[in-house]
Write an enzyme that holds these catalytic residues in place. Structure first.
Site, mmCIF file in Angstrom:
data_model
loop_
_atom_site.group_PDB
_atom_site.id
_atom_site.type_symbol
_atom_site.label_atom_id
_atom_site.label_comp_id
_atom_site.label_asym_id
_atom_site.label_seq_id
_atom_site.Cartn_x
_atom_site.Cartn_y
_atom_site.Cartn_z
ATOM 1 N N GLN B 255 0.792 -1.053 0.102
ATOM 2 C CA GLN B 255 -0.081 -0.017 -0.044
ATOM 3 C C GLN B 255 0.746 1.233 0.074
ATOM 4 O O GLN B 255 0.649 2.262 -0.795
ATOM 5 C CB GLN B 255 -0.942 0.147 1.220
ATOM 6 C CG GLN B 255 -1.898 -1.095 1.300
ATOM 7 C CD GLN B 255 -2.984 -0.929 -0.130
ATOM 8 O OE1 GLN B 255 -3.478 0.245 -0.305
ATOM 9 N NE2 GLN B 255 -2.878 -1.958 -0.619
ATOM 10 N N HIS B 258 1.961 3.100 -2.906
ATOM 11 C CA HIS B 258 1.193 3.943 -3.903
ATOM 12 C C HIS B 258 1.295 5.409 -3.731
ATOM 13 O O HIS B 258 1.079 6.060 -4.537
ATOM 14 C CB HIS B 258 -0.443 3.801 -3.433
ATOM 15 C CG HIS B 258 -0.848 2.430 -4.291
ATOM 16 N ND1 HIS B 258 -0.982 2.416 -5.683
ATOM 17 C CD2 HIS B 258 -1.421 1.386 -3.860
ATOM 18 C CE1 HIS B 258 -1.709 1.094 -6.023
ATOM 19 N NE2 HIS B 258 -1.634 0.285 -5.106
ATOM 20 N N ASP B 358 -5.748 -6.860 -6.802
ATOM 21 C CA ASP B 358 -5.431 -5.633 -7.660
ATOM 22 C C ASP B 358 -5.308 -6.120 -9.116
ATOM 23 O O ASP B 358 -5.694 -5.351 -10.081
ATOM 24 C CB ASP B 358 -3.908 -5.192 -7.201
ATOM 25 C CG ASP B 358 -4.094 -4.167 -6.079
ATOM 26 O OD1 ASP B 358 -5.336 -3.820 -5.720
ATOM 27 O OD2 ASP B 358 -3.108 -3.841 -5.392
ATOM 28 N N HIS B 418 -55.784 11.938 -7.419
ATOM 29 C CA HIS B 418 -55.118 10.487 -7.259
ATOM 30 C C HIS B 418 -56.238 9.536 -6.818
ATOM 31 O O HIS B 418 -56.280 8.404 -7.154
ATOM 32 C CB HIS B 418 -53.998 10.602 -5.948
ATOM 33 C CG HIS B 418 -52.710 10.988 -6.424
ATOM 34 N ND1 HIS B 418 -52.511 12.382 -6.643
ATOM 35 C CD2 HIS B 418 -51.667 10.475 -6.276
ATOM 36 C CE1 HIS B 418 -51.395 12.491 -6.976
ATOM 37 N NE2 HIS B 418 -50.545 11.423 -6.844
#
Lengths: 431, 431
Positions: B255, B258, B358, B418
């Site tokens: 991680q 990134h 991924d 209605h």
């Protein structure tokens, strides 16, 4: 001045282009006004909430939170039965929407989806004449069935106390509390939480432009999730000569009754039928004069009857329109429905006026408007469920797939760590 | 300066509160900059698009639209095999997500849901070093399986032409065209359409802050639908002593690779295991020095190891965190997973590093970040399908339910139209 009747031709879009350009409410000026209110509620909590309530609603509140079970209500037995019947049907249809978690083997590995509910929800209900108890059922029941644990109803306080029907609905729906704060301050109060109001991470329900602007602003900054914004109500009706022109006229007026900006578009293959419906509209205006100006404006200015050469063309046009409500009153409604791709909720056959779905059949009446059904759905159990995907990779599969991951991660310049995280497991076997 | 290790206690949230306050990107200044670009593209179409491309990318384009099938590509055979394997797995898992339309009888009436795809989609792919071909698979495959008919890829032009891998993916995914316009002008071009670029009603995919701001602005005014905004990548790992500390450290670094704002949080019950992982991180920094400063910043400043008294507490905390990725490396990962409610994608067992998802296992890697998984899902087939509800009411049911509709519509002040739309059908039998 009867309703306008157009000889429509898909090859000449100029004749109906204006019908497709549906106004989306411009919230930018309302947004500017609500941002300071939201900031103040965020910073000062209950104090700010009470001040705004005194300013906008002229009501001084000791507490902004009500426990519905602590309140005595008096709702006539026959009204109770009506709402309980609607509740039962809505629950039945929405229960059918609930999905079981599942898994599947892909390339030897266990992959799957686990459905889990959002943690908390606030449903906004407008006050005064805009109070529609049926919408409270429509907002809360799908969330209950999805399994949302924390649900609160947000509604403006009223001088004589909240309407009995609202409190009674909160009781039978077994929600956690009623927050008696209206407008942007009500939305801000649940979006951030205060000393006495728990935070809600998702907010749905219709409201005036300040409510809509507050929801949109808070969703834009990632503070809450919201439903799609509601615009003026609209119906499209595809009908042939097998339909009853009086009934079709009633259905058009049933939308017109919502407001002068509401729209009813009839698509038909029969000029004769179009004329009959036009006449029935005029008769109805004489017979039922309540809200006459409003209904006339909706019918004369925002509605129209289009005569197309074929039902297939009606279907094509309806898909361009992507109406909130679509009625199909033709000899074989199911075959016409086969071609429908974009619509909020569809009503098949002569005995399915929109009002049945508005109140009691079981489908949800919180629907995308202004062509939104081309990309959005009605409110449902899925609105409150998330798909948590999962996977369990086997050692064998990892070994087999590692060479591919190596190449892909190299190509993306992520081989050093992404690649390595797979490689260390791969190499275990080589030792 | 090792990774910080915290003795965590759910009753004392002060120790970890900072981990839960995840920064959401503030797009307001980027939004101000993109609005004039969007306006100009809306008004001047291709001309504006080409001018902005010359200004921002220093590239003069004759045409902004490419037909991928007209371009010769040269992608090595082993890379092709890797991506084709990923494609097959992603297709298999996403095909399992597709749902059949269904119906059910409620109160004697036919009610149901028909699933239909959104009409058109643009998938944005960033250029340069931010190009992740795997994300192109993740964005397009679910839409293809949902049945979206019009799909275009939007990506910045590049001086030496587009990368072969991108064009080749467009070919094997059989999309309609590549639009070679980047940034806010690219998003605006597909959102409004130009003389040569068809409009897309939905836009997904990651991009820089201008791309994100353009998407957010256009979604806010109802012009397009979008996926949830992507923030910094993050992983949460729940592990006990049965896990391999070196592998866990690798997953944390995967991680960190990134970006310096990425976050890796390890939750464990064992102080000994925490120490081992911390040591493995230091070893890895020596062994794999690529992007070292970035990885160190992510690990030292945005990551941490929390030692909780029990796995149950780890689960509770993970649900508060609502991580984008969650790895469970414990003796019985399935039982731990049983308590998980909020996570984007979950990786069970020791052989399921995030990198497998991924790239190749088949789950989608476009996931909600910054705690978004409390209310949002990963990208999937459902992201591109709408639920069109429908109903066919019988005469008998209408007659039985009319008295309820009468009462409910009276209560809402909508009985005149209605109510009447149901009454006229009800009265047919009385004649």
């Amino acid at each position: 001045m009867p309703v306008s009747i157009v000889q429509a031709d898909l090859d000449r879009p100029s004749g109906f282009q204006h019908l497709l350009k549906k106004a989306k409410e411009d919230l930018s000026s309302a947004k500017e006004k609500v941002i300071p209110i939201i900031q103040s509620v965020k910073e000062n909590g209950d104090k700010a909430v009470k001040e705004f309530t005194e300013k906008f609603d002229s009501i001084r509140l000791d507490s902004v939170v009500l426990d519905p079970s602590s309140i005595q209500t008096n709702v006539p037995r026959d009204v109770q039965t009506a709402f309980l019947t609607a509740k039962k049907n809505i629950e039945e249809f929405h229960r059918a929407q609930k999905r079981d978690s599942w898994n599947v083997k892909v390339d030897g590995n266990l992959l799957g989806v686990k459905y889990t509910p959002i943690p908390s929800l606030a449903v906004y209900a407008p006050g005064g004449t805009a109070l529609y108890p049926s919408s409270v059922l429509m907002g809360i029941i799908p969330a209950k069935i999805a399994g949302v644990k924390e649900i609160q109803l947000v509604t403006p306080p009223q001088k004589g106390g909240l309407p009995d029907i609202l409190v009674w609905l909160a009781q039978i729906l077994e929600i956690d509390r009623i927050v008696t704060v209206g407008g942007a301050q009500g939305i801000a109060a649940v979006a951030y939480g205060t000393e006495t109001i728990p935070r809600s991470e998702f907010v749905v329900g219709p409201g005036n432009s300040y409510v809509a602007a507050a929801k949109s602003y808070l969703a834009g900054i990632g503070q809450i999730g919201i439903d799609s914004p509601a615009g003026p109500s609209e119906v499209c009706i595809i009908a042939d000569e097998s339909a009853n022109p009086k009934w079709v006229a009633c259905d058009m007026l049933s939308q017109a009754e919502h407001g002068e900006d509401s729209s009813a578009v009839l698509l038909t293959t029969s000029a004769k039928f179009a004329e009959s419906v036009s006449k029935e509209l005029e008769i109805a205006f004489v017979e039922r004069p309540k809200r006459l100006e409003m209904k006339k404006k909706a019918i004369y200015e925002n509605s129209c009857i289009c005569i197309f050469p074929s039902l297939a063309d009606c279907v094509t046009f309806s898909n361009l329109l992507a109406p909130e409500h679509l009625e199909i009153q033709t000899e074989d409604p199911h075959s016409v429905f086969g071609g429908i791709e974009h619509a909020g909720s569809v009503f098949l056959g002569n005995y399915s006026p929109v009002a049945m779905g508005d109140y009691i059949s079981g489908t949800n009446h919180i629907l995308p408007t202004a062509g939104g059904s081309r990309i959005y759905s009605s409110l449902g159990v899925d609105s409150f469920l998330k798909r948590v995907t999962f996977q369990e990779i086997t050692k064998e599969s990892l070994n087999r797939l590692y060479p591919h991951v190596k190449l892909m991660s190299e190509l993306e310049g992520l081989d050093e760590e992404h690649g390595t995280s797979v490689k260390v497991r791969y190499e275990e076997d080589l030792k």
